[in-house]
Write an enzyme that holds these catalytic residues in place. Structure first.
Site, PDB file in Angstrom:
ATOM      1  CG  ASP A 174     -39.472   3.580  35.863  1.00  0.00           C
ATOM      2  OD1 ASP A 174     -39.580   4.237  36.615  1.00  0.00           O
ATOM      3  OD2 ASP A 174     -40.332   2.841  35.055  1.00  0.00           O
TER       4      ASP A 174
ATOM      5  CD  GLU B 217     -46.759   5.410  40.735  1.00  0.00           C
ATOM      6  OE1 GLU B 217     -46.479   4.587  41.750  1.00  0.00           O
ATOM      7  OE2 GLU B 217     -45.931   5.717  40.194  1.00  0.00           O
TER       8      GLU B 217
ATOM      9  CG  ASP C 224     -40.857   3.570  40.405  1.00  0.00           C
ATOM     10  OD1 ASP C 224     -40.242   2.564  40.207  1.00  0.00           O
ATOM     11  OD2 ASP C 224     -41.729   3.770  40.048  1.00  0.00           O
TER      12      ASP C 224
ATOM     13  CG  ASP D 147     -43.111   7.551  38.236  1.00  0.00           C
ATOM     14  OD1 ASP D 147     -42.298   8.343  37.501  1.00  0.00           O
ATOM     15  OD2 ASP D 147     -42.943   6.364  39.040  1.00  0.00           O
TER      16      ASP D 147
ATOM     17  CG  HIS E 151     -42.908   6.723  42.766  1.00  0.00           C
ATOM     18  ND1 HIS E 151     -43.394   5.729  42.374  1.00  0.00           N
ATOM     19  CD2 HIS E 151     -42.657   6.490  44.089  1.00  0.00           C
ATOM     20  CE1 HIS E 151     -43.803   4.842  43.156  1.00  0.00           C
ATOM     21  NE2 HIS E 151     -43.544   5.246  44.475  1.00  0.00           N
TER      22      HIS E 151
ATOM     23  CD1 TRP F  42     -49.493   3.150  38.594  1.00  0.00           C
ATOM     24  CD2 TRP F  42     -48.408   0.984  38.660  1.00  0.00           C
ATOM     25  NE1 TRP F  42     -49.340   2.732  37.701  1.00  0.00           N
ATOM     26  CE2 TRP F  42     -48.666   1.276  37.505  1.00  0.00           C
ATOM     27  CE3 TRP F  42     -47.914  -0.212  38.784  1.00  0.00           C
ATOM     28  CZ2 TRP F  42     -48.550   0.496  36.380  1.00  0.00           C
ATOM     29  CZ3 TRP F  42     -47.728  -1.045  37.855  1.00  0.00           C
ATOM     30  CH2 TRP F  42     -48.001  -0.648  36.717  1.00  0.00           C
TER      31      TRP F  42
ATOM     32  CG  HIS G  90     -45.867   7.570  35.919  1.00  0.00           C
ATOM     33  ND1 HIS G  90     -46.833   6.806  36.878  1.00  0.00           N
ATOM     34  CD2 HIS G  90     -44.996   6.927  35.529  1.00  0.00           C
ATOM     35  CE1 HIS G  90     -46.077   5.643  36.904  1.00  0.00           C
ATOM     36  NE2 HIS G  90     -44.826   5.688  36.289  1.00  0.00           N
TER      37      HIS G  90
ATOM     38  CG  ASP H  97     -42.712   5.538  33.078  1.00  0.00           C
ATOM     39  OD1 ASP H  97     -42.077   6.040  34.039  1.00  0.00           O
ATOM     40  OD2 ASP H  97     -43.520   4.645  33.363  1.00  0.00           O
TER      41      ASP H  97
ATOM     42  CE  LYS I  96     -47.244   3.253  33.442  1.00  0.00           C
ATOM     43  NZ  LYS I  96     -46.357   2.382  33.833  1.00  0.00           N
TER      44      LYS I  96
HETATM   45  C1  RNT Z   1     -45.148   1.972  37.567  1.00  0.00           C
HETATM   46  C2  RNT Z   1     -45.104   2.985  38.600  1.00  0.00           C
HETATM   47  C3  RNT Z   1     -45.075   2.054  39.968  1.00  0.00           C
HETATM   48  C4  RNT Z   1     -43.936   0.865  39.878  1.00  0.00           C
HETATM   49  C5  RNT Z   1     -43.733   0.286  41.299  1.00  0.00           C
HETATM   50  C6  RNT Z   1     -42.738  -0.739  41.034  1.00  0.00           C
HETATM   51  O1  RNT Z   1     -45.133   2.753  36.428  1.00  0.00           O
HETATM   52  O2  RNT Z   1     -44.230   3.857  38.487  1.00  0.00           O
HETATM   53  O3  RNT Z   1     -44.578   3.126  40.949  1.00  0.00           O
HETATM   54  O4  RNT Z   1     -42.696   1.278  39.075  1.00  0.00           O
HETATM   55  O5  RNT Z   1     -44.612  -0.036  41.912  1.00  0.00           O
HETATM   56 ZN    ZN Z   2     -43.688   4.957  40.317  1.00  0.00          ZN
END
Ligand code: RNT
Ligand code: ZN
Length: 407
Positions: free
Chosen positions: A295, A224, A325, A258, A285, A183, A261, A293, A226
């Site tokens: 997390d 990955e 994640d 993810d 993720h 990523w 994302h 986003d 986004k």
């Molecule tokens: C960031 C991505 C990525 C990170 C990790 C820590 O938006 O989701 O996966 O969270 O690499």
């Molecule tokens: Zn991620």
């Protein structure tokens, strides 16, 4: 609580719907969840315990107890893993090597991650890996693999190449494939005129990184996508369309999705079958976006349940790799890791405890009344009693661990 007696009751009730709970518990043993290493320390890494997180991602909150040494870090991770029942991998990140501050990202080698292999062997875990294309002076202007600065671009290409070799090392040492997830934070804050240029550069960089042949038994790479990041609100080089096309055309890596994302009403659960149609493997993720986003810690929410249901219905637990994640610094970090891991496992169990074949048959026959009625009725079955049995089988604590954490 009499776990065995309760389980007998659950077994009987599920059997009425043709669901074999014993077989489900057997199946649970085969499905790993890859626990990310970075909730324990807010993604600071072991390179520099004072290190700052950059790249448009942020851990907010100031709960105490963050590890201050390598020893403390591994101790806390071990504790968190012990609270998550069943088969697990750990996803390490490139800034979690044990060689200290002086070692730059274009210098890392497998030997700097020997501690992870030791830890994984001791704990009977698999390992996954992530290059760290952020939190570094050479990512400060917002671009890495798609940078116009050739020196910067080449630096990160070298990092990516080295990370794949570390993945290969993990795979060989542990006898199971390491998924190395790439990523990058690259993007522009404001209205972007040349959207093609950076994408051409990213394509070139990825071709260079994946150019070296590595046996997929040991290492498989994922990319990955986004939608946006903090400071890259208007344009992200590695968009979902970019990587979906990259993966389909080059066939040298797989997609990583993810849950945080995408656009707020867009869900990754609905996307899985389109990749599986073409026999593509997928890395996930599993995260929890709250309005953006953010997390937040993964919980047993609708989308996490939907993701696992979808994998179960496609019978694709061997093609979809479930990783976590999230990073929340406002609650105890060990408990946060455990909560996210346990909730993900619960979602998998819940998905397996459905009369999937009967539902598919009803749908094919056009019996949509039965489909909806059955979906609703099984929601009342005593899933918690099967979960308790699963924890017991795995030698994992039930819910008494909660008392150990007071923030
Ligand atoms: C960031 C991505 C990525 C990170 C990790 C820590 O938006 O989701 O996966 O969270 O690499
Ligand atoms: Zn991620």
């Amino acid at each position: 609580m009499n776990i065995d007696r309760n389980y007998e009751i659950a077994r009987e009730l599920y059997a009425q719907y043709g669901i074999d709970t014993d077989a489900v518990l057997e199946k649970m043993k085969e499905i790993p969840v890859s626990i990310h290493c970075w909730q324990i320390d807010d993604l600071t890494g072991l390179e520099d315990f004072e290190g700052k997180l950059t790249g448009g991602i942020a851990a907010t909150g100031n709960a105490g107890g963050k590890p201050k040494s390598v020893e403390e870090y591994f101790q806390q991770l071990k504790e968190a893993l012990s609270l998550i029942p069943g088969k697990k991998k750990v996803a390490a990140h490139a800034i979690y090597h044990t060689a200290g501050k002086g070692l730059d990202r274009d210098q890392i080698e497998p030997k700097h991650f020997a501690r992870w292999v030791e830890f994984a062997k001791e704990m009977d875990l698999g390992l996954d890996f992530n290059p760290t294309y952020f939190s570094h002076p050479k990512s400060e202007d917002g671009f890495t693999l798609s940078s116009n600065d050739e020196g910067i671009r080449r630096f990160w290409v070298e990092h990516g190449k080295r990370c794949r070799r570390i993945g290969e090392y993990f795979g060989k040492e542990l006898g199971q494939t390491c998924y190395t997830n790439h990523w990058i934070p690259d993007g522009y804050k404001d209205i972007t005129v040349d959207k093609l240029g950076p994408r051409k550069l990213l394509e070139k960089s990825l071709d260079e990184i994946f150019g070296e042949a590595i046996d997929p038994r040991y290492n498989v790479d994922s990319v990955e996508s986004k939608l946006f990041g903090l400071g890259s609100e208007s344009y992200v080089t590695g968009s979902h369309e970019f990587y979906t096309n990259y993966v389909a055309h080059k066939k040298n890596c797989i997609i990583c999705m993810d849950a945080g994302h995408f656009h707020p009403t867009e869900v990754i659960s609905s996307k899985l079958s389109s990749y599986l149609t073409f026999n593509q493997e997928i890395m996930l993720h599993v995260s929890r976006p709250v309005r953006w986003d953010s997390d937040h810690v993964t919980i047993l929410d609708d989308e996490t349940k939907a993701i696992m249901e979808e994998i179960a219905r496609c019978d694709a637990f061997d093609q979809v790799h479930i990783g976590l994640d999230f990073f929340d610094a406002s609650i105890n970090r060990i408990a946060a890791t455990a909560i996210g891991g346990r909730s993900t496992k619960k979602a998998i169990l819940l998905a397996l405890l459905q009369p999937t074949q009967e539902l598919i048959a009803a749908e094919r026959e056009g019996n949509f009344t039965k489909r909806l009625a059955l979906l609703e009725e099984v929601k009342g079955l005593p899933f918690g009693l099967v979960w308790a049995k699963y924890c017991q089988m795995c030698g994992c604590r039930q819910d008494d661990w909660i008392r150990d954490y007071n923030n």
